[in-house]
Scaffold this motif. Structure first.
Motif, mmCIF file in Angstrom:
data_model
loop_
_atom_site.group_PDB
_atom_site.id
_atom_site.type_symbol
_atom_site.label_atom_id
_atom_site.label_comp_id
_atom_site.label_asym_id
_atom_site.label_seq_id
_atom_site.Cartn_x
_atom_site.Cartn_y
_atom_site.Cartn_z
ATOM 1 N N LEU A 131 64.321 -71.182 28.418
ATOM 2 C CA LEU A 131 65.214 -72.040 27.649
ATOM 3 C C LEU A 131 66.366 -72.550 28.512
ATOM 4 N N HIS A 132 66.853 -71.709 29.402
ATOM 5 C CA HIS A 132 67.982 -72.080 30.260
ATOM 6 C C HIS A 132 67.628 -73.241 31.184
ATOM 7 N N ARG A 133 66.373 -73.328 31.602
ATOM 8 C CA ARG A 133 65.995 -74.380 32.547
ATOM 9 C C ARG A 133 65.122 -75.471 31.930
ATOM 10 N N TYR A 134 64.828 -75.378 30.642
ATOM 11 C CA TYR A 134 63.916 -76.332 30.011
ATOM 12 C C TYR A 134 64.561 -77.710 29.876
ATOM 13 N N VAL A 135 63.890 -78.703 30.459
ATOM 14 C CA VAL A 135 64.321 -80.100 30.387
ATOM 15 C C VAL A 135 63.209 -80.895 29.716
ATOM 16 N N PRO A 136 63.439 -81.388 28.501
ATOM 17 C CA PRO A 136 62.378 -82.150 27.823
ATOM 18 C C PRO A 136 62.184 -83.519 28.452
ATOM 19 N N THR A 137 60.968 -83.988 28.396
ATOM 20 C CA THR A 137 60.661 -85.339 28.868
ATOM 21 C C THR A 137 60.361 -86.203 27.658
ATOM 22 N N PRO A 138 61.246 -87.116 27.308
ATOM 23 C CA PRO A 138 61.028 -87.944 26.115
ATOM 24 C C PRO A 138 59.756 -88.772 26.250
ATOM 25 N N ILE A 139 59.012 -88.850 25.160
ATOM 26 C CA ILE A 139 57.784 -89.644 25.144
ATOM 27 C C ILE A 139 58.144 -91.131 25.177
ATOM 28 N N GLU A 161 69.530 -92.626 34.578
ATOM 29 C CA GLU A 161 70.186 -91.585 33.796
ATOM 30 C C GLU A 161 69.485 -90.247 34.016
ATOM 31 N N PRO A 162 70.198 -89.226 34.477
ATOM 32 C CA PRO A 162 69.541 -87.948 34.748
ATOM 33 C C PRO A 162 69.182 -87.215 33.461
ATOM 34 N N LEU A 163 68.050 -86.562 33.479
ATOM 35 C CA LEU A 163 67.680 -85.704 32.356
ATOM 36 C C LEU A 163 68.480 -84.418 32.433
ATOM 37 N N GLN A 164 68.696 -83.785 31.285
ATOM 38 C CA GLN A 164 69.434 -82.540 31.273
ATOM 39 C C GLN A 164 68.730 -81.516 30.394
ATOM 40 N N GLU A 165 69.119 -80.273 30.553
ATOM 41 C CA GLU A 165 68.510 -79.200 29.803
ATOM 42 C C GLU A 165 68.730 -79.399 28.306
ATOM 43 N N GLU A 166 67.732 -78.993 27.538
ATOM 44 C CA GLU A 166 67.787 -79.170 26.089
ATOM 45 C C GLU A 166 68.983 -78.462 25.459
ATOM 46 N N TRP A 167 69.330 -77.275 25.961
ATOM 47 C CA TRP A 167 70.400 -76.504 25.325
ATOM 48 C C TRP A 167 71.753 -77.209 25.425
ATOM 49 N N ARG A 168 71.931 -78.104 26.392
ATOM 50 C CA ARG A 168 73.210 -78.788 26.549
ATOM 51 C C ARG A 168 73.494 -79.762 25.411
ATOM 52 N N ARG A 169 72.499 -80.087 24.616
ATOM 53 C CA ARG A 169 72.721 -80.933 23.451
ATOM 54 C C ARG A 169 73.527 -80.189 22.384
ATOM 55 N N ARG A 170 73.513 -78.862 22.436
ATOM 56 C CA ARG A 170 74.194 -78.060 21.408
ATOM 57 C C ARG A 170 75.422 -77.326 21.935
ATOM 58 N N TYR A 171 75.373 -76.908 23.193
ATOM 59 C CA TYR A 171 76.390 -75.990 23.689
ATOM 60 C C TYR A 171 77.023 -76.514 24.973
ATOM 61 N N HIS A 172 78.335 -76.287 25.090
ATOM 62 C CA HIS A 172 79.035 -76.625 26.324
ATOM 63 C C HIS A 172 78.618 -75.672 27.443
ATOM 64 N N LEU A 173 78.491 -74.388 27.103
ATOM 65 C CA LEU A 173 77.981 -73.360 28.006
ATOM 66 C C LEU A 173 76.814 -72.671 27.338
ATOM 67 N N PHE A 174 75.873 -72.207 28.119
ATOM 68 C CA PHE A 174 74.751 -71.453 27.564
ATOM 69 C C PHE A 174 75.302 -70.172 26.939
ATOM 70 N N PRO A 175 74.962 -69.868 25.691
ATOM 71 C CA PRO A 175 75.518 -68.677 25.046
ATOM 72 C C PRO A 175 75.198 -67.391 25.799
ATOM 73 N N ARG A 176 76.113 -66.436 25.716
ATOM 74 C CA ARG A 176 75.849 -65.110 26.251
ATOM 75 C C ARG A 176 74.630 -64.537 25.537
ATOM 76 N N LEU A 177 73.989 -63.570 26.171
ATOM 77 C CA LEU A 177 72.786 -62.967 25.596
ATOM 78 C C LEU A 177 73.028 -61.473 25.406
ATOM 79 N N LEU A 178 72.978 -61.029 24.145
ATOM 80 C CA LEU A 178 73.264 -59.638 23.799
ATOM 81 C C LEU A 178 72.027 -59.000 23.182
ATOM 82 N N PHE A 179 71.566 -57.908 23.781
ATOM 83 C CA PHE A 179 70.483 -57.119 23.227
ATOM 84 C C PHE A 179 71.077 -55.892 22.540
ATOM 85 N N VAL A 180 70.755 -55.695 21.266
ATOM 86 C CA VAL A 180 71.222 -54.541 20.497
ATOM 87 C C VAL A 180 70.011 -53.662 20.196
ATOM 88 N N LEU A 181 70.081 -52.391 20.627
ATOM 89 C CA LEU A 181 68.932 -51.491 20.535
ATOM 90 C C LEU A 181 69.132 -50.469 19.431
#
Length: 297
Positions: A194-202, A209-229
C-alpha cells in the motif's frame, strides 16, 4: 422516530454502533456517557431499540452478555448523516447471526478503540468516538485491498509549540492469535504494498504530471502502523513479535520502515498502562519500548 433526541446522544449512539459494528452495554456507556449513570445509557439503548434503529444479541456462554448492533434500518438512517457519509457498514453488521459469529474479534477491536478514547480524555488530547473508524478500504489494484481493523484519528496536546497539538493517524491491526505468526507478519507486507502502490488510470493520456501513491489522496503522511496482540500468553506474544521482526528483513519493506513507525504491543499492557504509555515495541528493534505518539524520526 417519535422519541429520539436527534441533536444529542441518541444520534451519537446510533452513529457509533453503525461505525463500530457492535459494542456491549458497558462499552457504549464508556464511549458515550461516562459522566452519567449507567442506567441512563441503558434507557437510551432501549429507546433506540424500540424505534427499530438498533438491536442486540445475548451471548449465553459469556454470562448472558448483551451485544448491541445497528439494524438494517438504523444503518441506513445513520449512513445518510454527514459524519458517516461513505461509511456504510457491511450487511453482516446488521444480521444477528453474523453478529454473533463475529463478536469476539469485533468486541476486541471496540475495546482497543475505547482505550485510545479514554486515554485521550485523561490526557486532554482530542479523540472523539467517531475518530475510530473500523475497516476502511484502501485499494491495491486488481481487486485487492488493505482493510485495517481500524483507522485512528488523534490530536495530541502540544502546549510548548503553541500550535494546538499534533494531528496523528494510525492503522490499527488487532490480532487475537486466531492465525499463525507467519500470516500476521504477512500483513506487514500488505502495508508495504500500500505504501508504494501507484495506480495507473485507465485511458490516461501521457502527460508530464507525475503519478503518485494512492494513499496520498487521503493522507498527508502515511499513517503509523500499530499491531495490538491478544488471545495468547507472554510466550505467544514473543513468538508473534519475533515473526513481525523477521519480516522486516524483506527489502520490499525498506521504504515503509524508513518512513513509518511500525509498533506492536500486547493488549494486556495497553489495558494496564494506557496506550500512551511506553508499551510499544518497534518491529525493527523489539527490545526497545516507546510511546506510539513519539516523533517519527
Amino acid at each position: 422516530m417519535t422519541d429520539v433526541d436527534a441533536g444529542g446522544r441518541d444520534r451519537l449512539a446510533l452513529a457509533v454502533l453503525t461505525q463500530y459494528r457492535m459494542a456491549t452495554s458497558e462499552q457504549m456507556h464508556l464511549i458515550l456517557s461516562p459522566d452519567v449513570r449507567t442506567e441512563q445509557t441503558r434507557r437510551r439503548l432501549m429507546k433506540l431499540r424500540a424505534e427499530g434503529l438498533i438491536d442486540r444479541v445475548t451471548l449465553p456462554q459469556a454470562g448472558r452478555l448483551r451485544v448491541w448492533h445497528p439494524t438494517q434500518y438504523g444503518a441506513q438512517v445513520a449512513s445518510e448523516w454527514p459524519e458517516l457519509r461513505g461509511r456504510r457498514p457491511p450487511k453482516t453488521a446488521t444480521d444477528p447471526t453474523a453478529v454473533r459469529l463475529a463478536v469476539g474479534h469485533a468486541l476486541t477491536v471496540t475495546k482497543t478503540g475505547l482505550q485510545f478514547l479514554q486515554d485521550a480524555r485523561k490526557r486532554g488530547d482530542l479523540c472523539q468516538p467517531l475518530d475510530w473508524l473500523p475497516e476502511v478500504y484502501h485499494p491495491l489494484g486488481a481487486g485487492e485491498a488493505v482493510i485495517p481493523d481500524a483507522l485512528l484519528y488523534y490530536r495530541s496536546r502540544d502546549t510548548d509549540s503553541g500550535t494546538g497539538g499534533s494531528m496523528m493517524r494510525a492503522f490499527v491491526e488487532v490480532d487475537r492469535a486466531t492465525m499463525g505468526p507467519e500470516r500476521l507478519a504477512a500483513k506487514l507486507g500488505n502495508y508495504g504494498r500500500l505504501h508504494r502502490y501507484v495506480p495507473t488510470p485507465i485511458g490516461r493520456r501521457l502527460t508530464l504530471e507525475p503519478l503518485q501513491e494512492e494513499w496520498r489522496r487521503r493522507y498527508h503522511l502515511f499513517p503509523r502502523l500499530l499491531f495490538v496482540l491478544d488471545g495468547t500468553g507472554p510466550a505467544g506474544i514473543d513468538t508473534r513479535v519475533r515473526a513481525l521482526h523477521a519480516a522486516t528483513a524483506d527489502p520490499a519493506l525498506t521504504a515503509l520502515l524508513h518512513d513509518v513507525p511500525v509498533l506492536v504491543a500486547p493488549l494486556v499492557d495497553i489495558l494496564q498502562h494506557g496506550p500512551s504509555a511506553p508499551v510499544w515495541r518497534p518491529v525493527q528493534d523489539p527490545d526497545r519500548r516507546v510511546r506510539w505518539t513519539d516523533p517519527r524520526r
